[in-house]
Design a protein around this motif. Structure first.
Motif, PDB file in Angstrom:
ATOM      1  N   THR A 197      -9.211  -1.320  -2.271  1.00 52.16           N
ATOM      2  CA  THR A 197      -8.373  -0.704  -1.233  1.00 52.16           C
ATOM      3  C   THR A 197      -7.835  -1.709  -0.222  1.00 52.16           C
ATOM      4  O   THR A 197      -6.783  -1.490   0.357  1.00 52.16           O
ATOM      5  CB  THR A 197      -9.138   0.404  -0.483  1.00 52.16           C
ATOM      6  OG1 THR A 197     -10.320  -0.166   0.084  1.00 52.16           O
ATOM      7  CG2 THR A 197      -9.514   1.552  -1.405  1.00 52.16           C
TER       8      THR A 197
ATOM      9  N   LYS B 186      -6.450   2.357  -5.101  1.00 54.71           N
ATOM     10  CA  LYS B 186      -7.264   3.442  -5.683  1.00 54.71           C
ATOM     11  C   LYS B 186      -7.470   3.221  -7.175  1.00 54.71           C
ATOM     12  O   LYS B 186      -8.562   3.410  -7.694  1.00 54.71           O
ATOM     13  CB  LYS B 186      -6.585   4.799  -5.488  1.00 54.71           C
ATOM     14  CG  LYS B 186      -6.043   5.046  -4.114  1.00 54.71           C
ATOM     15  CD  LYS B 186      -7.128   5.193  -3.081  1.00 54.71           C
ATOM     16  CE  LYS B 186      -6.470   5.278  -1.718  1.00 54.71           C
ATOM     17  NZ  LYS B 186      -7.345   5.323  -0.618  1.00 54.71           N
TER      18      LYS B 186
ATOM     19  N   TYR C 142      -2.965  14.139   4.951  1.00 47.40           N
ATOM     20  CA  TYR C 142      -3.375  12.766   5.215  1.00 47.40           C
ATOM     21  C   TYR C 142      -2.802  12.348   6.566  1.00 47.40           C
ATOM     22  O   TYR C 142      -1.666  12.695   6.900  1.00 47.40           O
ATOM     23  CB  TYR C 142      -2.872  11.860   4.080  1.00 47.40           C
ATOM     24  CG  TYR C 142      -3.365  10.467   4.215  1.00 47.40           C
ATOM     25  CD1 TYR C 142      -4.728  10.181   4.223  1.00 47.40           C
ATOM     26  CD2 TYR C 142      -2.475   9.408   4.377  1.00 47.40           C
ATOM     27  CE1 TYR C 142      -5.188   8.892   4.378  1.00 47.40           C
ATOM     28  CE2 TYR C 142      -2.935   8.118   4.514  1.00 47.40           C
ATOM     29  CZ  TYR C 142      -4.292   7.870   4.527  1.00 47.40           C
ATOM     30  OH  TYR C 142      -4.741   6.591   4.682  1.00 47.40           O
TER      31      TYR C 142
ATOM     32  N   TYR D   8       0.985  11.173   7.713  1.00 45.07           N
ATOM     33  CA  TYR D   8       2.227  11.915   7.438  1.00 45.07           C
ATOM     34  C   TYR D   8       2.942  12.405   8.716  1.00 45.07           C
ATOM     35  O   TYR D   8       4.129  12.171   8.891  1.00 45.07           O
ATOM     36  CB  TYR D   8       1.981  13.162   6.568  1.00 45.07           C
ATOM     37  CG  TYR D   8       1.436  12.955   5.174  1.00 45.07           C
ATOM     38  CD1 TYR D   8       1.267  11.700   4.615  1.00 45.07           C
ATOM     39  CD2 TYR D   8       1.086  14.058   4.404  1.00 45.07           C
ATOM     40  CE1 TYR D   8       0.757  11.555   3.323  1.00 45.07           C
ATOM     41  CE2 TYR D   8       0.588  13.924   3.113  1.00 45.07           C
ATOM     42  CZ  TYR D   8       0.417  12.663   2.585  1.00 45.07           C
ATOM     43  OH  TYR D   8      -0.079  12.550   1.315  1.00 45.07           O
TER      44      TYR D   8
ATOM     45  N   GLY E 233       0.815  -1.214   0.000  1.00 40.23           N
ATOM     46  CA  GLY E 233       0.000   0.000   0.000  1.00 40.23           C
ATOM     47  C   GLY E 233       0.845   1.259   0.000  1.00 40.23           C
ATOM     48  O   GLY E 233       2.063   1.237   0.266  1.00 40.23           O
TER      49      GLY E 233
ATOM     50  N   SER F 145      -1.014   3.727  -5.915  1.00 40.20           N
ATOM     51  CA  SER F 145      -1.713   2.703  -5.134  1.00 40.20           C
ATOM     52  C   SER F 145      -2.709   1.953  -6.009  1.00 40.20           C
ATOM     53  O   SER F 145      -3.632   2.554  -6.572  1.00 40.20           O
ATOM     54  CB  SER F 145      -2.468   3.348  -3.966  1.00 40.20           C
ATOM     55  OG  SER F 145      -3.332   2.405  -3.354  1.00 40.20           O
TER      56      SER F 145
ATOM     57  N   ASP G  44       2.755  11.865  -3.193  1.00 38.96           N
ATOM     58  CA  ASP G  44       1.665  10.926  -2.928  1.00 38.96           C
ATOM     59  C   ASP G  44       0.619  11.134  -4.024  1.00 38.96           C
ATOM     60  O   ASP G  44      -0.174  12.068  -3.976  1.00 38.96           O
ATOM     61  CB  ASP G  44       1.105  11.206  -1.529  1.00 38.96           C
ATOM     62  CG  ASP G  44      -0.054  10.300  -1.172  1.00 38.96           C
ATOM     63  OD1 ASP G  44      -0.626   9.665  -2.081  1.00 38.96           O
ATOM     64  OD2 ASP G  44      -0.410  10.255   0.025  1.00 38.96           O
TER      65      ASP G  44
ATOM     66  N   ASN H 237      -6.309  14.634  -0.967  1.00 37.36           N
ATOM     67  CA  ASN H 237      -7.298  14.217   0.028  1.00 37.36           C
ATOM     68  C   ASN H 237      -7.173  15.167   1.213  1.00 37.36           C
ATOM     69  O   ASN H 237      -6.061  15.317   1.711  1.00 37.36           O
ATOM     70  CB  ASN H 237      -6.963  12.774   0.451  1.00 37.36           C
ATOM     71  CG  ASN H 237      -7.873  12.222   1.505  1.00 37.36           C
ATOM     72  OD1 ASN H 237      -8.868  12.831   1.874  1.00 37.36           O
ATOM     73  ND2 ASN H 237      -7.527  11.059   2.016  1.00 37.36           N
TER      74      ASN H 237
HETATM   75  N1  PMP Z   1      -2.352   8.741   0.690  1.00 37.36           N
HETATM   76  C1  PMP Z   1      -3.550   9.313   0.614  1.00 37.36           C
HETATM   77  C2  PMP Z   1      -3.671  10.764   0.312  1.00 37.36           C
HETATM   78  C3  PMP Z   1      -4.693   8.563   0.843  1.00 37.36           C
HETATM   79  O1  PMP Z   1      -5.898   9.139   0.797  1.00 37.36           O
HETATM   80  C4  PMP Z   1      -4.564   7.203   1.130  1.00 37.36           C
HETATM   81  C5  PMP Z   1      -5.830   6.491   1.410  1.00 37.36           C
HETATM   82  N2  PMP Z   1      -5.997   5.337   1.404  1.00 37.36           N
HETATM   83  C6  PMP Z   1      -3.284   6.636   1.186  1.00 37.36           C
HETATM   84  C7  PMP Z   1      -2.197   7.445   0.973  1.00 37.36           C
HETATM   85  C8  PMP Z   1      -3.037   5.203   1.511  1.00 37.36           C
HETATM   86  O2  PMP Z   1      -3.191   4.332   0.445  1.00 37.36           O
HETATM   87  P1  PMP Z   1      -3.068   2.748   0.605  1.00 37.36           P
HETATM   88  O3  PMP Z   1      -4.413   2.230   0.935  1.00 37.36           O
HETATM   89  O4  PMP Z   1      -2.567   2.270  -0.722  1.00 37.36           O
HETATM   90  O5  PMP Z   1      -2.106   2.482   1.698  1.00 37.36           O
END
Ligand code: PMP
Ligand code: GLN
Length: 387
Positions: free
Chosen positions: A237, A232, A121, A124, A95, A229, A198, A170
């Protein structure tokens, strides 16, 4: 008892888990946590099922199976005209969450400054701090979330190691434009800094716009680590398959972190994602068109109920101003309230700020089936008509 790590001990449970648990408890339609419904490509599910039965099922290379690394490189060439060496410039992770942690632990030396852009997010900040970084937070202001250029420039200095950049973003749905990207690129060069990009929502971009990776700008190839990812891009997910693309000098230290965090990612799922990335243009276009329709369906309904909607160029999320509804309480109280009383879960936008004084926006996820969106809207309409 000796205390546990102070940074993680001070964190609450992530808001996405909190709201999803509350939604289950109250039988609410869950427009909180960002996960899609009804978009899973059947061919990928078949490919994964086949790969579980036929293999591979043992530890793959820690860098990812060759087929997926090749597919990530091909995808970079196809969409962004980037030449990527799959053998030395691609790493598969569990992920994007793991990819982010790998980059931050692999690159930050204690005392390094890290520029972060709010709203951010939720993983971070704690990871930057745990890696020994000193966050320098720059805020985007609603309702337009424009990049505050002076403040951003002022956040950089000779101690700046890197910036974390999320676009499409996001929860704001903001897509950085070419001028903003060029401004950031100039800062990176002037301060000899890196950028962890990201880009998990790279294919969820609407209204005919296109995502452009910072990595494609001049001089950025050696400074950017680009994170994608499959969760997405393929609406899966729970699979937790991510990928990092970076020049060998940046990827090597990041791979050292990965080898001690997860080491590898399920190889059967990697095989299916490799097949998925090679999907025709109709798949990628269809995904964006479908999500755009869902965005518009939810936006229209919410606006009829009285919410004021902010614009959304990409991602799964609509941000709504709750002030016109006359609710006596902040965004956190509002989200709990509508989950329990109206049966619809959302996420408070203040949870994307370290010290949230912006407390009148809530985030709704529109990546749901029409029936779920309609049910949520009907419940909210009924509830707010009664109040
Ligand atoms: N970065 C952002 C901005 C997200 O919204 C997400 C949400 N799932 C992720 C990273 C994490 O992604 P993953 O499920 O692939 O770990
Ligand atoms: N990124 C998703 C969101 O913003 C959820 C990811 C998670 O639950 N950690 O809702």
């Amino acid at each position: 008892m000796k205390p546990a790590n102070s940074i993680f001990s001070a964190c609450g449970t992530t808001i996405f888990e909190v709201m999803s648990r509350l939604a289950v408890e109250h039988g609410a339609v869950n427009l909180g946590q960002g996960f899609p419904e009804g978009l899973e490509p059947p061919a990928l599910l078949q490919a994964a099922a086949r790969a579980v039965i036929e293999g591979p099922n043992q530890y793959p290379s820690m860098m990812g199976i060759p087929a997926l690394r090749q597919a990530v490189a091909d995808h970079a060439k196809r969409f962004y005209r980037l030449d990527v060496d799959p053998a030395t410039e691609v790493m598969v992770t569990s992920g994007a969450t793991e990819a982010l942690a790998d980059c931050l632990f692999g690159l930050i030396e204690p005392g390094d400054e890290v520029v972060l852009i709010e709203p951010l997010y939720d993983s971070y900040l704690p990871i930057v701090r745990r890696a020994g970084g000193i966050p320098r937070i720059v805020r985007l202001a609603p309702p337009h979330w424009a990049l505050p250029r002076e403040a951003l420039a002022a956040a950089f200095n000779r101690r700046t190691k890197l910036v974390v950049l999320n676009s499409p973003m996001n929860p704001t749905g903001k897509l950085l434009d070419d001028e903003e990207l060029a401004f950031i690129a100039d800062l990176l060069v002037r301060h000899d800094a890196y950028c962890v990009c990201d880009e998990v929502y790279e294919h969820l971009v609407f209204d005919g716009r296109r995502h452009r990776p910072l990595m494609t700008l001049p001089d950025m190839r050696q400074r950017c680590l680009r994170i994608g990812s499959a969760g997405k891009t393929f609406s899966l997910t729970g699979w937790k398959v991510g990928y990092i693309t970076a020049c060998p000098a940046l990827l090597q230290p990041v791979a050292k972190a990965h080898q001690f965090f997860t080491f590898t990612t399920p190889p059967n799922l990697q095989q299916a994602v490799a097949e998925g990335l090679a999907s025709g243009d109709e798949y990628y276009q269809g995904l964006a068109v479908d999500l755009q329709k869902r965005r518009d369906r939810l936006a229209e309904g919410l606006s009829n109920i009285g919410f004021e909607l902010l614009s959304c160029a990409g991602s799964y999320f609509l941000v709504a101003d709750i002030r016109p509804l006359g609710f006596a309480g902040d965004d956190v109280a509002f989200c709990r309230h509508i989950t329990v009383e109206a049966g619809v879960a959302a996420v408070p936008v203040s949870s994307f700020f370290e010290n949230g004084d912006v407390r009148h926006y809530v985030r709704f996820c529109f990546a749901k089936k029409d029936a779920a969106l309609d049910e949520a809207l009907a419940r909210l309409a009924r509830y707010f008509a009664r109040r």
